[in-house]
Design an enzyme around this catalytic site. Sequence first.
Site, PDB file in Angstrom:
ATOM      1  N   LYS A  13      39.313  50.062  39.287  1.00  0.00           N
ATOM      2  CA  LYS A  13      40.407  50.596  38.456  1.00  0.00           C
ATOM      3  C   LYS A  13      40.479  49.867  37.112  1.00  0.00           C
ATOM      4  O   LYS A  13      40.586  50.499  36.066  1.00  0.00           O
ATOM      5  CB  LYS A  13      41.752  50.463  39.197  1.00  0.00           C
ATOM      6  CG  LYS A  13      41.786  51.179  40.540  1.00  0.00           C
ATOM      7  CD  LYS A  13      43.129  51.028  41.239  1.00  0.00           C
ATOM      8  CE  LYS A  13      43.497  49.609  41.623  1.00  0.00           C
ATOM      9  NZ  LYS A  13      42.614  49.025  42.676  1.00  0.00           N
ATOM     10  N   ARG A  88      52.079  52.285  44.230  1.00  0.00           N
ATOM     11  CA  ARG A  88      51.345  51.838  45.405  1.00  0.00           C
ATOM     12  C   ARG A  88      52.080  52.166  46.696  1.00  0.00           C
ATOM     13  O   ARG A  88      51.578  51.854  47.780  1.00  0.00           O
ATOM     14  CB  ARG A  88      51.172  50.325  45.335  1.00  0.00           C
ATOM     15  CG  ARG A  88      49.775  49.855  44.908  1.00  0.00           C
ATOM     16  CD  ARG A  88      49.847  48.349  44.728  1.00  0.00           C
ATOM     17  NE  ARG A  88      48.610  47.672  44.876  1.00  0.00           N
ATOM     18  CZ  ARG A  88      47.848  47.261  43.863  1.00  0.00           C
ATOM     19  NH1 ARG A  88      48.167  47.546  42.629  1.00  0.00           N
ATOM     20  NH2 ARG A  88      46.760  46.576  44.090  1.00  0.00           N
ATOM     21  N   ARG A 127      34.141  39.004  42.542  1.00  0.00           N
ATOM     22  CA  ARG A 127      34.815  39.206  41.250  1.00  0.00           C
ATOM     23  C   ARG A 127      35.208  37.870  40.616  1.00  0.00           C
ATOM     24  O   ARG A 127      35.673  36.960  41.295  1.00  0.00           O
ATOM     25  CB  ARG A 127      36.082  40.056  41.452  1.00  0.00           C
ATOM     26  CG  ARG A 127      36.919  40.170  40.167  1.00  0.00           C
ATOM     27  CD  ARG A 127      37.889  41.309  40.190  1.00  0.00           C
ATOM     28  NE  ARG A 127      38.883  41.193  41.235  1.00  0.00           N
ATOM     29  CZ  ARG A 127      39.781  42.151  41.514  1.00  0.00           C
ATOM     30  NH1 ARG A 127      39.795  43.289  40.823  1.00  0.00           N
ATOM     31  NH2 ARG A 127      40.650  41.983  42.487  1.00  0.00           N
ATOM     32  N   ARG A 160      40.085  34.850  41.224  1.00  0.00           N
ATOM     33  CA  ARG A 160      41.522  35.039  41.457  1.00  0.00           C
ATOM     34  C   ARG A 160      41.873  34.465  42.826  1.00  0.00           C
ATOM     35  O   ARG A 160      41.111  34.639  43.765  1.00  0.00           O
ATOM     36  CB  ARG A 160      41.839  36.545  41.457  1.00  0.00           C
ATOM     37  CG  ARG A 160      42.343  37.060  40.124  1.00  0.00           C
ATOM     38  CD  ARG A 160      42.403  38.559  40.053  1.00  0.00           C
ATOM     39  NE  ARG A 160      43.117  39.225  41.137  1.00  0.00           N
ATOM     40  CZ  ARG A 160      43.321  40.537  41.198  1.00  0.00           C
ATOM     41  NH1 ARG A 160      42.874  41.315  40.218  1.00  0.00           N
ATOM     42  NH2 ARG A 160      43.956  41.073  42.209  1.00  0.00           N
ATOM     43  N   ARG A 171      44.838  42.434  51.886  1.00  0.00           N
ATOM     44  CA  ARG A 171      45.045  43.418  50.806  1.00  0.00           C
ATOM     45  C   ARG A 171      44.501  44.781  51.193  1.00  0.00           C
ATOM     46  O   ARG A 171      45.124  45.811  50.911  1.00  0.00           O
ATOM     47  CB  ARG A 171      44.398  42.925  49.503  1.00  0.00           C
ATOM     48  CG  ARG A 171      45.203  41.783  48.882  1.00  0.00           C
ATOM     49  CD  ARG A 171      44.404  41.034  47.846  1.00  0.00           C
ATOM     50  NE  ARG A 171      44.014  41.873  46.744  1.00  0.00           N
ATOM     51  CZ  ARG A 171      42.908  41.690  46.021  1.00  0.00           C
ATOM     52  NH1 ARG A 171      42.084  40.703  46.325  1.00  0.00           N
ATOM     53  NH2 ARG A 171      42.636  42.486  45.026  1.00  0.00           N
TER      54      ARG A 171
HETATM   55  P1  ADP Z   1      43.571  44.969  42.565  1.00  0.00           P
HETATM   56  O1  ADP Z   1      43.132  45.298  41.170  1.00  0.00           O
HETATM   57  O2  ADP Z   1      42.633  44.041  43.233  1.00  0.00           O
HETATM   58  O3  ADP Z   1      43.868  46.178  43.378  1.00  0.00           O
HETATM   59  P2  ADP Z   1      46.060  44.234  41.318  1.00  0.00           P
HETATM   60  O4  ADP Z   1      45.635  43.347  40.212  1.00  0.00           O
HETATM   61  O5  ADP Z   1      46.354  45.651  41.000  1.00  0.00           O
HETATM   62  O6  ADP Z   1      44.932  44.155  42.455  1.00  0.00           O
HETATM   63  O7  ADP Z   1      47.311  43.644  42.081  1.00  0.00           O
HETATM   64  C1  ADP Z   1      47.364  42.277  42.458  1.00  0.00           C
HETATM   65  C2  ADP Z   1      48.616  42.043  43.297  1.00  0.00           C
HETATM   66  O8  ADP Z   1      49.781  42.304  42.507  1.00  0.00           O
HETATM   67  C3  ADP Z   1      48.779  42.940  44.521  1.00  0.00           C
HETATM   68  O9  ADP Z   1      48.059  42.457  45.661  1.00  0.00           O
HETATM   69  C4  ADP Z   1      50.298  42.908  44.726  1.00  0.00           C
HETATM   70  O10 ADP Z   1      50.705  41.674  45.319  1.00  0.00           O
HETATM   71  C5  ADP Z   1      50.804  42.913  43.287  1.00  0.00           C
HETATM   72  N1  ADP Z   1      51.010  44.303  42.812  1.00  0.00           N
HETATM   73  C6  ADP Z   1      50.342  44.920  41.806  1.00  0.00           C
HETATM   74  N2  ADP Z   1      50.791  46.179  41.634  1.00  0.00           N
HETATM   75  C7  ADP Z   1      51.761  46.371  42.578  1.00  0.00           C
HETATM   76  C8  ADP Z   1      52.589  47.473  42.937  1.00  0.00           C
HETATM   77  N3  ADP Z   1      52.517  48.663  42.295  1.00  0.00           N
HETATM   78  N4  ADP Z   1      53.463  47.309  43.968  1.00  0.00           N
HETATM   79  C9  ADP Z   1      53.563  46.130  44.611  1.00  0.00           C
HETATM   80  N5  ADP Z   1      52.805  45.056  44.335  1.00  0.00           N
HETATM   81  C10 ADP Z   1      51.909  45.159  43.317  1.00  0.00           C
HETATM   82  P1  ADP Z   2      40.141  46.998  40.781  1.00  0.00           P
HETATM   83  O1  ADP Z   2      40.879  46.897  39.471  1.00  0.00           O
HETATM   84  O2  ADP Z   2      40.172  48.374  41.362  1.00  0.00           O
HETATM   85  O3  ADP Z   2      40.558  45.958  41.790  1.00  0.00           O
HETATM   86  P2  ADP Z   2      37.836  45.946  39.277  1.00  0.00           P
HETATM   87  O4  ADP Z   2      37.619  46.877  38.136  1.00  0.00           O
HETATM   88  O5  ADP Z   2      38.457  44.632  38.994  1.00  0.00           O
HETATM   89  O6  ADP Z   2      38.591  46.723  40.481  1.00  0.00           O
HETATM   90  O7  ADP Z   2      36.403  45.725  39.970  1.00  0.00           O
HETATM   91  C1  ADP Z   2      36.255  44.857  41.119  1.00  0.00           C
HETATM   92  C2  ADP Z   2      34.881  44.131  41.025  1.00  0.00           C
HETATM   93  O8  ADP Z   2      33.845  45.103  41.172  1.00  0.00           O
HETATM   94  C3  ADP Z   2      34.631  43.432  39.688  1.00  0.00           C
HETATM   95  O9  ADP Z   2      33.927  42.237  39.927  1.00  0.00           O
HETATM   96  C4  ADP Z   2      33.787  44.448  38.897  1.00  0.00           C
HETATM   97  O10 ADP Z   2      32.907  43.786  37.975  1.00  0.00           O
HETATM   98  C5  ADP Z   2      33.003  45.135  40.007  1.00  0.00           C
HETATM   99  N1  ADP Z   2      32.751  46.570  39.715  1.00  0.00           N
HETATM  100  C6  ADP Z   2      33.549  47.443  39.062  1.00  0.00           C
HETATM  101  N2  ADP Z   2      32.960  48.657  38.991  1.00  0.00           N
HETATM  102  C7  ADP Z   2      31.773  48.544  39.632  1.00  0.00           C
HETATM  103  C8  ADP Z   2      30.697  49.464  39.899  1.00  0.00           C
HETATM  104  N3  ADP Z   2      30.745  50.754  39.497  1.00  0.00           N
HETATM  105  N4  ADP Z   2      29.626  48.991  40.569  1.00  0.00           N
HETATM  106  C9  ADP Z   2      29.550  47.692  40.982  1.00  0.00           C
HETATM  107  N5  ADP Z   2      30.534  46.795  40.762  1.00  0.00           N
HETATM  108  C10 ADP Z   2      31.635  47.202  40.092  1.00  0.00           C
END
Ligand code: ADP
Ligand code: ADP
Length: 215
Positions: A13, A88, A127, A160, A171
């Site tokens: 994302k 979410r 990551r 992270r 998660r």
């Molecule tokens: P990822 O990109 O790995 O899915 P995020 O960076 O979006 O994780 O979120 C990190 C953490 O922040 C989540 O595990 C949660 O604790 C909190 N968080 C983010 N967005 C939300 C949401 N919409 N509702 C509740 N908690 C959230």
């Molecule tokens: P999210 O915001 O959904 O948690 P991220 O964009 O942070 O996901 O991506 C999670 C991890 O996967 C990062 O280390 C990123 O560099 C890697 N990643 C993202 N897109 C791809 C892809 N298309 N193929 C392989 N690795 C990816």
Amino acid sequence: MNLLLFGPPGAGKGTQSQFLVERHKMRHLSTGDLFRAAVKVGTPLGQEAQGYMDRGELVPDRVVIGMVREELLQLPQEQGFILDGFPRTVAQAEALDQLLAELKKGIEACVFLQVPHGDLVSRLAGRRVCTGCGAVYHVASKPSAKEGVCDLCGGEVVQRPDDKEEVISTRLATYEKSTQPLKEFYAARNLLAEVDGLGDAEEVLKRIESSLKLA
Ligand code: ADP
Ligand code: ADP
Ligand code: ZN
């Protein structure tokens, strides 16, 4: 254009939001990034959110909804946005509907990035992120040129705390229980655009753009 980008943790994302922002001048609103910034500065919001984040649980709906409300209120009326990581829960999706109605804004699509469970685990465990500018790296597929140093800003590149293996499984389970049901919610409104999130990130971007008829 206003979009929701949703999918499990690690689906890409943040990565895809970055591309979309650069190419289509949209504003990126990531609730995860907003919480991390608040934790870093130590605001009351950050203090409230940190424990939940460290455990891999969701921050309570009322806190998240209040924060998103503040952000959306500040956006110029014509500014397109991507909501990354919000909503979410179904309660958050319902609150978003209300908020958008109040602000006379709408959502054109809800993009769902589909990635199998095993790939999510390796993406999350590998990551690394820049503490300076938030750039996202991966130890295998997208390493920084110099280990631990951001290519873009020279900042420190770290793991992270919630990308540790024990937290990753919480998660992913939280996602399946609380967030997955949103697929139905948006499918029922004819807004769901399911996109295969496997393959090169640039390939995935093309799929998103063609499903949204942006390309
Ligand atoms: P990822 O990109 O790995 O899915 P995020 O960076 O979006 O994780 O979120 C990190 C953490 O922040 C989540 O595990 C949660 O604790 C909190 N968080 C983010 N967005 C939300 C949401 N919409 N509702 C509740 N908690 C959230
Ligand atoms: P999210 O915001 O959904 O948690 P991220 O964009 O942070 O996901 O991506 C999670 C991890 O996967 C990062 O280390 C990123 O560099 C890697 N990643 C993202 N897109 C791809 C892809 N298309 N193929 C392989 N690795 C990816
Ligand atoms: Zn950086």
